[in-house]
Design an enzyme around this catalytic site. Structure first.
Site, PDB file in Angstrom:
ATOM      1  N   GLY A  48       3.805  -6.177 -78.962  1.00 29.61           N
ATOM      2  CA  GLY A  48       3.631  -7.177 -80.026  1.00 29.61           C
ATOM      3  C   GLY A  48       3.589  -8.624 -79.586  1.00 29.61           C
ATOM      4  O   GLY A  48       2.976  -9.455 -80.246  1.00 29.61           O
ATOM      5  N   ASP A 106      13.672  -7.916 -86.152  1.00 31.56           N
ATOM      6  CA  ASP A 106      13.770  -7.283 -87.468  1.00 31.56           C
ATOM      7  C   ASP A 106      15.228  -6.829 -87.670  1.00 31.56           C
ATOM      8  O   ASP A 106      16.071  -7.608 -88.092  1.00 31.56           O
ATOM      9  CB  ASP A 106      12.767  -6.123 -87.485  1.00 31.56           C
ATOM     10  CG  ASP A 106      12.624  -5.450 -88.832  1.00 31.56           C
ATOM     11  OD1 ASP A 106      12.895  -6.104 -89.846  1.00 31.56           O
ATOM     12  OD2 ASP A 106      12.231  -4.276 -88.873  1.00 31.56           O
TER      13      ASP A 106
HETATM   14  P1  IMP Z   1      14.008  -4.436 -84.293  1.00 26.36           P
HETATM   15  O1  IMP Z   1      14.531  -3.627 -83.146  1.00 26.36           O
HETATM   16  O2  IMP Z   1      14.269  -3.769 -85.621  1.00 26.36           O
HETATM   17  O3  IMP Z   1      14.477  -5.884 -84.286  1.00 26.36           O
HETATM   18  O4  IMP Z   1      12.435  -4.382 -84.214  1.00 26.36           O
HETATM   19  C1  IMP Z   1      11.696  -5.079 -83.341  1.00 26.36           C
HETATM   20  C2  IMP Z   1      10.294  -4.530 -83.213  1.00 26.36           C
HETATM   21  O5  IMP Z   1       9.833  -3.809 -84.377  1.00 26.36           O
HETATM   22  C3  IMP Z   1       9.323  -5.690 -83.064  1.00 26.36           C
HETATM   23  O6  IMP Z   1       9.228  -6.094 -81.712  1.00 26.36           O
HETATM   24  C4  IMP Z   1       8.053  -5.132 -83.641  1.00 26.36           C
HETATM   25  O7  IMP Z   1       7.323  -4.468 -82.641  1.00 26.36           O
HETATM   26  C5  IMP Z   1       8.493  -4.132 -84.693  1.00 26.36           C
HETATM   27  N1  IMP Z   1       8.441  -4.740 -86.066  1.00 26.36           N
HETATM   28  C6  IMP Z   1       9.474  -5.100 -86.830  1.00 26.36           C
HETATM   29  N2  IMP Z   1       9.074  -5.628 -88.007  1.00 26.36           N
HETATM   30  C7  IMP Z   1       7.714  -5.624 -87.979  1.00 26.36           C
HETATM   31  C8  IMP Z   1       6.700  -6.068 -88.914  1.00 26.36           C
HETATM   32  O8  IMP Z   1       6.941  -6.594 -90.011  1.00 26.36           O
HETATM   33  N3  IMP Z   1       5.403  -5.896 -88.507  1.00 26.36           N
HETATM   34  C9  IMP Z   1       5.065  -5.329 -87.309  1.00 26.36           C
HETATM   35  N4  IMP Z   1       5.983  -4.916 -86.416  1.00 26.36           N
HETATM   36  C10 IMP Z   1       7.311  -5.057 -86.738  1.00 26.36           C
END
Ligand code: IMP
Length: 178
Positions: A48, A106
């Protein structure tokens, strides 16, 4: 800008390319000040962050390095739950000033599992630079040292972020309508 379809879902315009560019310039200005003379190593987390990392790195005027890593998540034993392995990190981190480049924080789970692995290698410092943060989705609180935008808890695509593989090429950021 108008509504777009990605797979089966509809997304509305949220952040323009201009807004993203000026946020990145502000982040770069701050990083240029904070890391002058420290030769930081930027660690961009794929997939991403590729677009964000590229645009941010072009705005850095200080001596600095960048590397790209992938985090692979797999189910470990029952007691360990999800385990994250780091692919592509072949640089010695000891005594280095590290800045993680993330597209979005996220739940914070990814960084929560990944950061201790970096700390273990005794860097001189470790900071986080993220383009987007959804505080309402936080499960594992992460201190984001350099942040582009705080956004509501709605799924977003574009500017490197995907919905099931698609949408990464869109130069702006769109969010889910429903
Ligand atoms: P976390 O571990 O929940 O903080 O998620 C991080 C990863 O989830 C990010 O690096 C993204 O690749 C993916 N992600 C989280 N939210 C979104 C979104 O709204 N759109 C696209 N990818 C997301």
């Amino acid at each position: 800008m108008s509504l777009i379809r990605v797979h089966d879902k509809t997304f509305e315009p949220y952040l323009t390319a201009g807004q993203i560019a000026s946020a990145i310039q502000s982040l770069a200005d701050q990083l240029n000040l904070d890391y002058a003379g420290k030769k930081p190593l930027f660690i961009a987390v794929l997939n991403g962050s590729f677009m964000f990392a590229s645009d941010l790195f072009k705005k850095l005027t200080i001596e600095s390095e960048i590397c790209f890593i992938k985090l692979a998540s797999y189910k470990g034993t029952k007691s360990s739950g999800h385990v994250i392995t780091v692919i592509g990190l072949d640089i010695d981190l000891i005594h280095r000033h590290l800045v993680i480049i993330e597209d979005i924080v996220d739940t914070g789970k990814t960084l929560d599992q990944f950061l201790p692995q970096l700390q273990y290698q005794q860097p001189a410092s470790l900071k986080i630079c993220a383009l987007l943060h959804k505080p309402e989705a936080t499960v594992h609180p992460i201190k984001i040292d350099y942040l582009g935008f705080t956004i509501p808890n709605k799924f977003v695509v574009g500017y490197g972020l995907d919905y099931d593989g698609l949408g990464r090429n869109i130069p702006e950021i769109y969010r889910l309508t429903e």
